[in-house]
Design a protein around this motif. Structure first.
Motif, short mmCIF file in Angstrom:
data_model
loop_
_atom_site.label_atom_id
_atom_site.label_comp_id
_atom_site.label_asym_id
_atom_site.label_seq_id
_atom_site.Cartn_x
_atom_site.Cartn_y
_atom_site.Cartn_z
N GLU A 469 0.81 -1.21 0.00
CA GLU A 469 0.00 0.00 0.00
C GLU A 469 0.85 1.27 0.00
O GLU A 469 0.32 2.36 -0.20
N GLN A 533 -1.36 8.73 5.73
CA GLN A 533 -1.99 7.44 5.43
C GLN A 533 -1.70 6.38 6.49
O GLN A 533 -2.55 5.53 6.78
N ARG A 538 -5.67 8.32 11.33
CA ARG A 538 -6.47 7.75 10.23
C ARG A 538 -7.08 6.42 10.64
O ARG A 538 -8.26 6.15 10.41
#
Length: 569
Positions: A469, A533, A538
């Motif tokens: 990712e 991220q 988050r």
């Protein structure tokens, strides 16, 4: 009477996070001073509690107060790993005034809840459970002595204390809307709730579950008759416990039962979500398994001076600060090993829990090539290993000892002991390269690489866990090509080793010494990409949106609503 004997937060709850959540975990890595963690699971839980505080979420943590912690890792006189268990004392914990009774092996055991105040380390209120109190006999008091005790009856008792004792503490605080099991250690809470409500659907509406590993050792199985004798199922008779958990054989799998007793579950990276669905979706009656990628609390882990240099786009300040951070790590190297490492030399760090699949010794697969690699004078390297094996994983301990013996008289190779939060932070700050070598796809997340990237270390890694990712080869990381996982382990190891050494020798080391501008570009890109991220704010927000507020899912992962299906993608 403490104000912490009721549901209390020292801030006004953000209305987005008004749902009352009790987060159960066997370990929490909150601060170096509170030694109730062993590794990644605890680090993740600690970051979650910090970010829940930062976001003003309506959450509490429920864990265990381990009298001896995990263990203290030492170095023996013959350069092998030593294990010590020392009593821990914490002046900053407060008596909540809550004491509850649980039944273990048919006998009453008292559980007291101590409170870690939010303002101590910047977490939501933490309720830590202990049986080491005068009301209990010696055997009952030992339940909360050691994290991951090797005696299976003690481990079962620990789950009962965390699950049922923790549930009763939450009830004494006024109850919760959602009970979040971080791994299945707290599973007895589901049977406690069922015994009280006698409505399986209502129980499932309140329970969510995070699975952290595809490893067999991380998915506990016990003899169901032993669990019943130990009172694991609380007030629920054995046959009824079998029925609601779908367990009809002699072995009881904690993870599978948790998936059947939760409204929804999640893996801890997108890849791990896929692996978990492949592992578990063939079983009847399990919940939907989503994926919420682990993350780490940025204010705790990231060096602010390094970030300031990035924000100013000041390469000189970035380089100087990184050298200062390396010197901080090298003081520890010198103290532990008597070796003086240099801040102008490329420093490679492998540091995490020692386990077979993580392949700590992959660099040594061809010892002659390794010796040639560490002996170059034109482009020198320094290598550091650190990490704690499970104290009764003798294979992992032997790998650690072999590395320590190999490093003993080599001036640019070090093996460090005491891998806890402060050393972990120093290693990430001082590393140029953060080496990660698990057998794919057995690393569920691997969050250490996130905090390394936050501190100017470049990930050099197998493409497992969170890495797919984040990582782009030559832009923010260096990547080892994906190997065919159907091959035998030793063949995979050969292939991964050859790729790793080729990239080290031909790309990583030459870039550091011959194109330092490009090196700094990769460092800066990684620091920019990793936040937000992979910051825990988050993650903490995503748990509320996608897990706590999610509707019930139908068995085998088919969501009840179209909304739930869209969220999964």
């Amino acid at each position: 009477m403490s104000k912490y004997n009721k549901w209390y937060h020292p801030y006004e709850i953000n209305e987005k996070y008004n749902t009352r959540v009790a987060y159960f975990s066997m370990e929490f890595g909150i601060d170096q001073a509170l030694k109730i963690y062993s590794g990644g699971l605890g680090y993740l839980a600690g970051s979650h509690m910090r970010s829940a505080y930062d976001l003003r979420q309506n959450m509490i943590g429920v864990g265990m107060l381990w009298k001896f912690g995990y263990y203290d890792q030492t170095r023996t006189e013959d350069q092998r790993m030593g294990i010590q268990f020392q009593k821990k004392y914490y002046s900053f914990l407060e008596d909540s005034g809550i004491k509850v009774e649980v039944i273990i092996h048919g006998s009453p055991v008292w559980v007291k809840a101590m409170v870690l105040r939010p303002d101590t380390f910047g977490t939501v209120p933490m309720y830590l459970l202990t049986t080491d109190i005068p009301e209990n006999d010696h055997l009952a008091r030992t339940i909360s002595y050691k994290l991951y005790d090797p005696v299976q009856e003690t481990r079962i008792a620990q789950s009962i204390v965390l699950g049922i004792g923790g549930a009763k503490v939450v009830e004494a605080l006024g109850g919760a809307d959602i009970y979040h099991m971080n791994e299945a250690h707290a599973l007895p809470l589901a049977f406690h709730m069922y015994g009280r409500m006698r409505n399986l659907e209502e129980v499932k509406k309140q329970i969510v579950f995070t699975t952290h590993t595809p490893e067999k050792a991380g998915n506990e199985e016990r003899d169901i008759e032993l669990l019943n004798r130990m009172s694991f199922f609380g007030p629920v008779p054995l046959e009824e416990a079998r029925y609601i958990s779908g367990m009809h054989g002699e072995q009881f799998n904690y993870t599978l039962a948790a998936l059947r007793l939760s409204k929804i579950a999640n893996g801890v990276s997108q890849l791990h979500g896929e692996v978990s669905r492949q592992m578990w979706y063939g079983n009847e009656g399990i919940s939907e398994i989503k994926a919420i990628t682990n993350a780490q609390n940025v204010p705790y882990w990231r060096d602010q001076k390094l970030q300031d240099a990035i924000d100013r786009n000041d390469d000189k300040a970035l380089t100087l600060r990184k050298e200062e951070m390396k010197r901080g790590l090298f003081e520890i190297v010198a103290d532990q090993t008597g070796k003086l490492f240099r801040p102008d030399v490329l420093t490679i760090v492998w540091a995490r829990r020692f386990a077979g699949y993580k392949r700590a010794d992959l660099l040594l697969r061809n010892i002659h090539r390794f010796m040639d690699f560490i002996s170059r004078s034109d482009m020198p390297v320094q290598i550091i290993w650190a990490g704690k094996p499970y104290p009764f994983d003798y294979g992992a301990i032997e790998v650690f000892n072999r590395l320590m013996e190999m490093s003993y008289q080599r001036p640019n190779v070090a093996v460090l002991t005491g891998y806890e939060k402060n050393l972990s932070k120093k290693l990430k700050q001082g590393a140029d390269v953060w080496l990660n070598t698990p057998r794919r796809p057995r690393e569920a997340s691997g969050t250490s690489g996130m905090t390394a990237a936050m501190n100017g270390a470049i990930n050099f890694t197998i493409q497992d866990g969170w890495i797919p990712e984040f990582a782009r080869h030559g832009e923010n990381s260096f990547l080892i090509p994906i190997c065919d996982t159907s091959l035998p382990d030793h063949v995979q190891d050969d292939i991964d080793y050859d790729h790793m050494m080729r990239i080290l020798e031909q790309e990583v080391v030459p870039t550091y010494y011959r194109n330092h501008g490009q090196w700094l570009a990769i460092v800066k890109q990684a620091m920019k990409d990793v936040v937000p991220q992979f910051g825990a704010d988050r993650m903490a927000d995503e748990y509320y949106r996608e897990i706590y507020h999610a509707p019930m899912s139908q068995p085998n992962g088919h969501a009840v609503s179209q909304h739930s299906q869209s969220m999964a993608h």
